[in-house]
Every structure is written in C-alpha cells, then in structure tokens.
Design a protein around this motif. Structure first.
Motif, mmCIF file in Angstrom:
data_model
loop_
_atom_site.group_PDB
_atom_site.id
_atom_site.type_symbol
_atom_site.label_atom_id
_atom_site.label_comp_id
_atom_site.label_asym_id
_atom_site.label_seq_id
_atom_site.Cartn_x
_atom_site.Cartn_y
_atom_site.Cartn_z
ATOM 1 N N VAL A 1 0.838 -1.205 0.000
ATOM 2 C CA VAL A 1 0.000 0.000 0.000
ATOM 3 C C VAL A 1 0.870 1.251 0.000
ATOM 4 O O VAL A 1 0.616 2.204 -0.747
ATOM 5 N N GLU B 1 -9.104 -4.664 -1.077
ATOM 6 C CA GLU B 1 -8.486 -4.528 0.248
ATOM 7 C C GLU B 1 -7.392 -3.465 0.228
ATOM 8 O O GLU B 1 -7.303 -2.626 1.123
ATOM 9 N N GLN C 1 -7.270 0.614 1.988
ATOM 10 C CA GLN C 1 -6.163 1.164 2.768
ATOM 11 C C GLN C 1 -5.539 2.382 2.097
ATOM 12 O O GLN C 1 -5.035 3.287 2.767
#
Length: 520
Positions: free
Chosen positions: A85, A108, A112
């Motif tokens: 991320v 997912e 983030q």
C-alpha cells in the motif's frame, strides 16, 4: 491508425481476448467504452497533460481505461498490483494523478490507500462487475466505474490528442521514479506511436494475433498491446503467466507474434518433454524477448526448439536507446543484445573516457529519445553527461562489429578484495543446472574481503534443498568459471522476489544480509 479506425471496418473483430476466461472485447466495444471513459475524464475537468493512475490486475477493462486516457491527451500511469500500500500510494501521489481506477480484486488495498492519498486524487473509481451498491458502502471515497461511464457518449470527444505512458521504474535498486516524455499534441489518429513501425518491421499485420503473457502494468506489455490495436490485430492477454497455459494459447488462437522474458523461457524448458511437445506451435512467426539478460545456453535451447524466429531487443523504461538482434545474427554473435535501433551506444569508463571494443564500461546512448525523471532534477541530471548522452547504469561492451553485450547493472556489481565481480555470469550458468528453477547471485558481508559471493537458489524440487545440492552447485560453478566468480555459499528459498516482468528484486535479497542484525 487507432482502434476507432477498425471499429468501423472490422467492429466484431476481437481487440482483446483474455487467456484464461476467454472473454472477448471487440474493436467496436473498445472504441465505445474508451470513448465513454474519455467523456467522463473531460467532465471531471481533466485536460491535456493531466494524469490517470491505473491499479489493476490483467483484466478485460484494462485497455478501455488506458485508451480512454490516451485519446484524451493524458498521461496514464500503470501501477504494479503486487506493491505494498505504501509503495502504490507513493507512485499515485508522486505522479499527480487526478483519477485513480482500480478493481475489486484489489479492494483490500484500495480501502487502505484511501488514507494515504493526497487531496489531488479527486476521483477514485472501482471496477465491480456485479455493481452491488452495498459493496461501495464499505469503500470510503470510491465510486463504481460503470456508474461513472454508463451514460456517456460512445462517440469521440471533440479535442482528442495523443497521450502517453508515464511509466515508473521497477524500483529493483531503489525507489521507483516516473519517466516522463513531452506530449506531442498530435491527433490520436496519426501514426506517431514508435511501437507501430517496430511491429510492422517484425511482420505484424491487421489479421495477426499477439500473445501477451506479462502484466499490463509493465511498459512493454501495455505499449505493445496498444500498438497491436493501432494495426488492427488481436491481443491475447494472459491473466497470469503459466508455461503450459502459454503453449496451449499459442495453439488455440494460432498466435503469430509474442513477447516474453527469459524466466518464461526457463519455465517452459523445464516442463516435462511430453508436455512441451503436446501443442502445435507452428503458427508462431516471430517471438521477441527483452527486460532481462538471457543466458546463452537457454537461448540456444529455445532456438533449437522453436526455430530461428526468436529476436531480442534491449532498452529500458526510459527508452533513450535500444538495440535489436535476430536469431541468425545472435547465432553469429552469441550473447549479444544486438546493434543499435534507437540512439548510438557508447561505452565509457568511470572518468567518461570512451573504451575500445571488448572493454566493459557504462553504456551511454547519444541521439536517443529525450526523457526526464518526474520530480527529480538531480536524478535527471545524473543520467546525462556533458555531451547530452544518457545512461540507466547498465554495464556492457561493444564488439568490433558494433554488437552490444551486457555485463550487468553497475549497482549489482560485487567488490571482493578489490576485484570487480559481475554476478550475471554465475547466474547465467546456475540457471542451466537441472535442479535450479531460479537463482540470484549477490554480494554479502565478509570481514576480510568486504564482500563475498553468495547464490540464493529456488530449487526445482524443494525436497532437494540442503547441503548436498549446495555442494553440487558450487562444484558446478567452479567447473565452468574462475573460482573468484563462484559463490562461496548457497542459500535456498521457496520463491525469489521476482517481478512478473522477469526482473529480480535484488535489493530485497541484499537487504536481508546487509541489515545491521545480519552483519553484527
């Protein structure tokens, strides 16, 4: 030429076929869908030179997104979907993206990312094929892509112009940097894409089929498949490379052209003989490989298997220079990456002096394609010399006939007891051992010599990992190479940190051994 040309003359022809699912995107669909996205971008205020970031796995939406950006005169930045991320957020923020497109496969990560993106990333679109509104209730700040584009016109925007890829380096030796070229501003319908004449030169035409086995976030797969669309061909896109699956797709779709990386050759060569012989590959007319050095023995085996249809080009994401070599030329100059195709190569020593044929040094290109590193004036200046030549830090030499040979990246060089060792030589040998599936050779700390040579090996069968295989591999090296070039030890890993593009994250491996806890 561009997809719109063929939407009118061959609208039902497949522009994209997904390898595993078989999903087809026709030229008519690619034209209409990319136009819708272009209209959306204009409605959000994006104008020539703005940036769209794409963070997706290989899927059937990928090309409509990048064509929508390109035909709008925008830069599009394709991001490695395997990044962390933090790494992805750095690129999105650094490139100044105003629109980000992702997919539910990366939901997912997307959730983030929301916390790390700068305010300038105004629109975040998620491709969710089922369109479930409840899904987006759990994704703060993300909107459904289909809802954003569904009611937009399917005709071109009024001010179409040529955009470009704003590619980030792989970051295998440091933090990735954006590689930016000046936009031409020319109409999208003009034949200005430099990939097109290259595809024509290798015999690709309107009814041909190109198999792309690599991730579209990398520069070559995305620009080559878009080049295929400019010529009216079909791009078969593998969701993920699988050696047996690749051979099956060649037979199923009568593939004529393809581009691979050497690790893919290795994976196919290590299939059981009966599996290698199972499929009809006779449709293949030209296969290109690039992105990483190919061991001489591996390439000999591939030419013996597929015939003299394998060519190679050497370049970089920066694209400032390039070379090219055919199979017949390579058989006469084994190990070479060819003669110049873009720019003029020069080999210089550390003091900037030009070296003679056969002497290795840093590879510089004169008269290449100009580029700059985004937001990094110092790195841009460091890639140029006083004569305006550019380098990416590769090391190699020219022979008397002007053929270029790669030695290694300067950043990978091992200095042991004052001796320079280029690990590529040992890597090229070890990968030919029948018990080795992948290998990296790196320098690790040594109290007396500063560094020593270590091999990190992914064995073909994990059950073989152990002292006996270590001794066998070291002996194998010493049988063929000078002792100082050979690993003094071998560590085993279930899988090496290699990108799908074939490049190895050596920095990750080296950091394990050079971390303070490892040195103490």
């Amino acid at each position: 030429m561009y997809p719109g040309s063929f939407a009118h003359t061959a609208g039902d022809r497949p522009a994209v076929i997904m390898g595993s699912s078989g999903e087809v995107v026709t030229y008519r669909q690619l034209e209409e869908r990319s136009n819708r996205f272009a209209h959306y971008l204009r409605s959000q205020g994006l104008r020539q030179g703005d940036v769209v970031a794409v963070l997706m796995e290989n899927n059937a939406f990928y090309h409509e997104v990048v064509w929508g950006a390109r035909r709008s005169g925008l830069y599009f930045t394709t991001i490695n979907s395997h990044l962390t991320v933090d790494e992805a957020a750095y690129i999105i923020n650094d490139c100044g993206a105003r629109v980000l497109v992702s997919s539910t496969a990366l939901a997912e990560m997307a959730a983030q990312l929301t916390l790390q993106l700068i305010p300038g990333v105004e629109r975040r679109l998620m491709i969710a094929e089922d369109g479930d509104p409840a899904f987006f209730d759990q994704l703060d700040g993300w909107l459904p892509y289909t809802g954003a584009v569904v009611n937009r016109p399917t005709t071109p925007i009024a001010d179409e112009s040529e955009g470009d890829l704003l590619q980030y380096s792989s970051g295998t030796t440091g933090r990735p940097k954006g590689i930016k070229r000046k936009l031409s501003g020319s109409p999208i319908s003009l034949d200005t894409d430099p990939v097109v004449p290259f595809l024509r030169a290798i015999g690709f035409g309107e009814n041909d089929v190109y198999l792309s086995p690599a991730p579209l976030y990398h520069s070559a797969p995305i620009v080559w498949t878009m080049g295929v669309h400019r010529l009216g061909g079909t791009a078969v896109v593998m969701e993920r490379f699988d050696p047996a699956g690749y051979l099956a797709l060649v037979e199923r779709y009568h593939v004529t052209h393809s581009q691979l990386v050497p690790t893919m050759f290795v994976r196919m060569l290590k299939l059981p003989p009966e599996q290698r012989a199972r499929h009809d590959l006779s449709s293949l007319r030209c296969v290109i490989h690039a992105a990483a050095p190919c061991p001489v023995q591996i390439k000999h085996q591939m030419i013996e298997w597929w015939g003299p249809i394998i060519s190679e080009f050497y370049s970089s994401s920066e694209g400032s220079g390039a070379t090219f070599i055919t199979s017949p030329e390579w058989l006469a100059h084994p190990g070479s990456v060819g003669r110049t195709m873009i720019g003029k190569p020069h080999i210089l020593d550390d003091d900037g002096r030009e070296l003679s044929a056969g002497e290795p040094g840093t590879i510089w290109f004169a008269d290449g394609i100009p580029f700059e590193y985004l937001n990094d004036l110092a790195k841009t200046a460091g890639a140029r010399n006083d004569q305006g030549w550019t380098t990416v830090g590769d090391v190699g030499y020219l022979d008397d006939d002007g053929y270029l040979y790669l030695t290694d990246r300067r950043s990978f060089m091992i200095i042991s007891g004052g001796v320079n060792i280029y690990p590529q030589e040992a890597e090229n040998l070890l990968i030919t051992h029948p018990g080795v599936l992948d290998v990296a050779v790196i320098g690790v700390p040594n109290a007396d010599f500063g560094e020593e040579v270590k091999a990190v090996v992914q064995p073909l069968d994990w059950a073989d990992a152990g002292p006996a295989l270590q001794e066998e591999l070291i002996a194998f090296c010493r049988e063929h190479l000078a002792a100082y070039k050979c690993p003094r030890s071998v560590d085993f890993e279930p899988e090496l940190p290699r990108l799908d593009t074939g490049k190895l994250y050596k920095r990750i491996l080296r950091d394990r051994y050079w971390a303070p806890s490892a040195v103490d």
